[in-house]
Design an enzyme around this catalytic site. Sequence first.
Site, PDB file in Angstrom:
ATOM      1  N   GLY A   1      -3.660  -0.126   1.485  1.00  0.00           N
ATOM      2  CA  GLY A   1      -5.783  -0.589   0.920  1.00  0.00           C
ATOM      3  C   GLY A   1      -6.095   0.796  -0.498  1.00  0.00           C
ATOM      4  O   GLY A   1      -5.789   0.773  -1.334  1.00  0.00           O
TER       5      GLY A   1
ATOM      6  N   GLU B   1       0.255   2.624   1.267  1.00  0.00           N
ATOM      7  CA  GLU B   1       0.425   2.239  -0.312  1.00  0.00           C
ATOM      8  C   GLU B   1      -1.299   2.308  -0.602  1.00  0.00           C
ATOM      9  O   GLU B   1      -1.698   1.048   0.072  1.00  0.00           O
ATOM     10  CB  GLU B   1       1.251   0.893   0.065  1.00  0.00           C
ATOM     11  CG  GLU B   1       1.406   0.763  -1.451  1.00  0.00           C
ATOM     12  CD  GLU B   1       1.122  -0.282  -1.707  1.00  0.00           C
ATOM     13  OE1 GLU B   1      -0.273  -0.118  -2.408  1.00  0.00           O
ATOM     14  OE2 GLU B   1       1.126  -1.387  -2.146  1.00  0.00           O
ATOM     15  N   LEU B   2      -1.156   3.211  -1.463  1.00  0.00           N
ATOM     16  CA  LEU B   2      -2.947   2.394  -1.984  1.00  0.00           C
ATOM     17  C   LEU B   2      -3.143   1.727  -3.576  1.00  0.00           C
ATOM     18  O   LEU B   2      -3.556   2.439  -3.784  1.00  0.00           O
ATOM     19  CB  LEU B   2      -3.395   3.305  -1.726  1.00  0.00           C
ATOM     20  CG  LEU B   2      -3.645   4.950  -0.576  1.00  0.00           C
ATOM     21  CD1 LEU B   2      -3.573   6.171  -0.760  1.00  0.00           C
ATOM     22  CD2 LEU B   2      -3.898   3.652   0.893  1.00  0.00           C
TER      23      LEU B   2
ATOM     24  N   CYS C   1      -1.328  -5.118  -6.052  1.00  0.00           N
ATOM     25  CA  CYS C   1      -0.843  -3.186  -6.328  1.00  0.00           C
ATOM     26  C   CYS C   1      -0.461  -3.000  -7.627  1.00  0.00           C
ATOM     27  O   CYS C   1      -0.532  -1.885  -8.413  1.00  0.00           O
ATOM     28  CB  CYS C   1      -1.029  -2.760  -4.719  1.00  0.00           C
ATOM     29  SG  CYS C   1      -1.795  -3.108  -3.272  1.00  0.00           S
TER      30      CYS C   1
ATOM     31  N   ASN D   1      -5.054  -9.646   0.299  1.00  0.00           N
ATOM     32  CA  ASN D   1      -4.854  -9.983  -1.075  1.00  0.00           C
ATOM     33  C   ASN D   1      -3.165 -10.635  -1.002  1.00  0.00           C
ATOM     34  O   ASN D   1      -2.695 -12.084  -1.339  1.00  0.00           O
ATOM     35  CB  ASN D   1      -4.045  -9.629  -1.875  1.00  0.00           C
ATOM     36  CG  ASN D   1      -3.624  -7.914  -1.969  1.00  0.00           C
ATOM     37  OD1 ASN D   1      -3.317  -7.917  -0.475  1.00  0.00           O
ATOM     38  ND2 ASN D   1      -3.222  -7.582  -2.729  1.00  0.00           N
TER      39      ASN D   1
ATOM     40  N   GLU E   1      -8.444   0.763 -11.764  1.00  0.00           N
ATOM     41  CA  GLU E   1      -7.765   0.226 -11.213  1.00  0.00           C
ATOM     42  C   GLU E   1      -8.242  -1.418 -11.452  1.00  0.00           C
ATOM     43  O   GLU E   1      -9.279  -1.578 -10.385  1.00  0.00           O
ATOM     44  CB  GLU E   1      -6.386   0.566 -10.337  1.00  0.00           C
ATOM     45  CG  GLU E   1      -6.159  -1.080  -9.834  1.00  0.00           C
ATOM     46  CD  GLU E   1      -5.586  -0.849  -7.933  1.00  0.00           C
ATOM     47  OE1 GLU E   1      -4.550  -1.699  -8.129  1.00  0.00           O
ATOM     48  OE2 GLU E   1      -5.938   0.228  -7.325  1.00  0.00           O
TER      49      GLU E   1
END
Length: 467
Positions: free
Chosen positions: A213, A235-236, A269, A138, A366
Amino acid sequence: MALTTIPPRAERALTNPATGEALPERPHSDDVELDTCLDRAVAGQRAWASTTVSERGRVFLRMAELLGRDAEIVAETITEEVGKPITQSRAEVAKAAAALVWYAERAESLLAPEPTEVPEARIEHRPIGVVLAVEPWNFPVWQVLRGGAGILLAGNAQALKPAHTTVGSAEHLARLWAEAGLPHGAFTVLHIASAQTHRVIADDRVAGVTLTGGGAAGAAVAESAGRHLKRVTLELGGNDALIVLPDADLAAAARAAVQSRYSNTGQVCIAAKRIILHREISADFLAELLPLVDSLVVGDPRDPRTEIGPLARRDIRDEVVGQIERSLAAGARLLTGGTTSAYGGNYVAPTVLGDVRPGNPAFDEEIFGPAVAVVEAEDTDDAIALANLSPWGLSASVWTADTSEARRIAARLEVGSVFVNKGTVSDVRVPIGGVKSSGFGRELAGHGVREFTNPQTVWVVEAEEER
């Protein structure tokens, strides 16, 4: 460590998400090619680690200049690969270049030795080696440099596994790093399948891994890294809340909500995905919000006027449509938008869902697309409880005229970052990262530089002079 043979192949057919036109394929590396890449990364890291911190800063400045020179080419590549509106692609490249300058200007202070209470001892921040960076599609430039700048400034090598759909952007970065003076191999693009990632993590030539991801991928990488005792940061993603209280500037809050939620066609995110409104101002806020959403320009991402482009892939579009449909079936109310768009293809109209409660997919999941959930809270305590009622904890935004109250609210929010009277954002000057299912570790600022260092204690006692 030997690598199990996986024959070269393409992961999926690559197409321009706006036009459907085919994009060039890159086959995956076989064992021999992968071994060569890792050997090259090790050699590059050793050469890079031997440079001074000030020299690394000069390479960063050169890289920033080169990104500026090639800004339009890189931006067009981003738009072609993921469908990002061209003005946003240009902004992404500019943001990455500015971050490199920020690091370059502070390189020596960010890595300066730290004194201790022991006069003879101090902490030196040493590189750990080659760091595997598994990055998403992204933000194919900003995301790679967001984590990679700290990795590289510390003297490590970055072995990048880009998303299969953004290899063109990654390869351009590799060419620019080489031109900037980074040693050969210190920034290496790995053309590998997801299954090969775990084999790379297990390799003795790799010292750490960072991933941005999904939760399943993060859990798998963390398990693999733990098994092989490798440093790891994750970082999820998140399901960030934007809380609006009765004394807030509603117009400003609505503008921030739209900017946060619909940037990059909702594929961000750190973004306001749940708008939690105090019931006293719910109707007034929506009166500000809905016209802004309806005025968003949907269209060809190559057109500078476009604000909403296609979603990056057909499967992403299908998932977002399914989430909207399930949310409506579970009791949400469609305030604007919907699952269809006049543009067809990978497009989804900018959507606002009202009457959302816990248990509804729009609250619990999400949604990685242009849809936002609106939730009513009875009071401030209820708003905080709703915000925390999520497995994720990346960031939150709070809108109120009472900044003292906002700080008390921030202390109760289970997130990595809180923005008061400001939309959620990543900024090189402050660390970014989450808690709970949003992962652990930090990128950006000094924290991001030191995540992949060995804080080595150096205790020196002067030898006694010969008598």
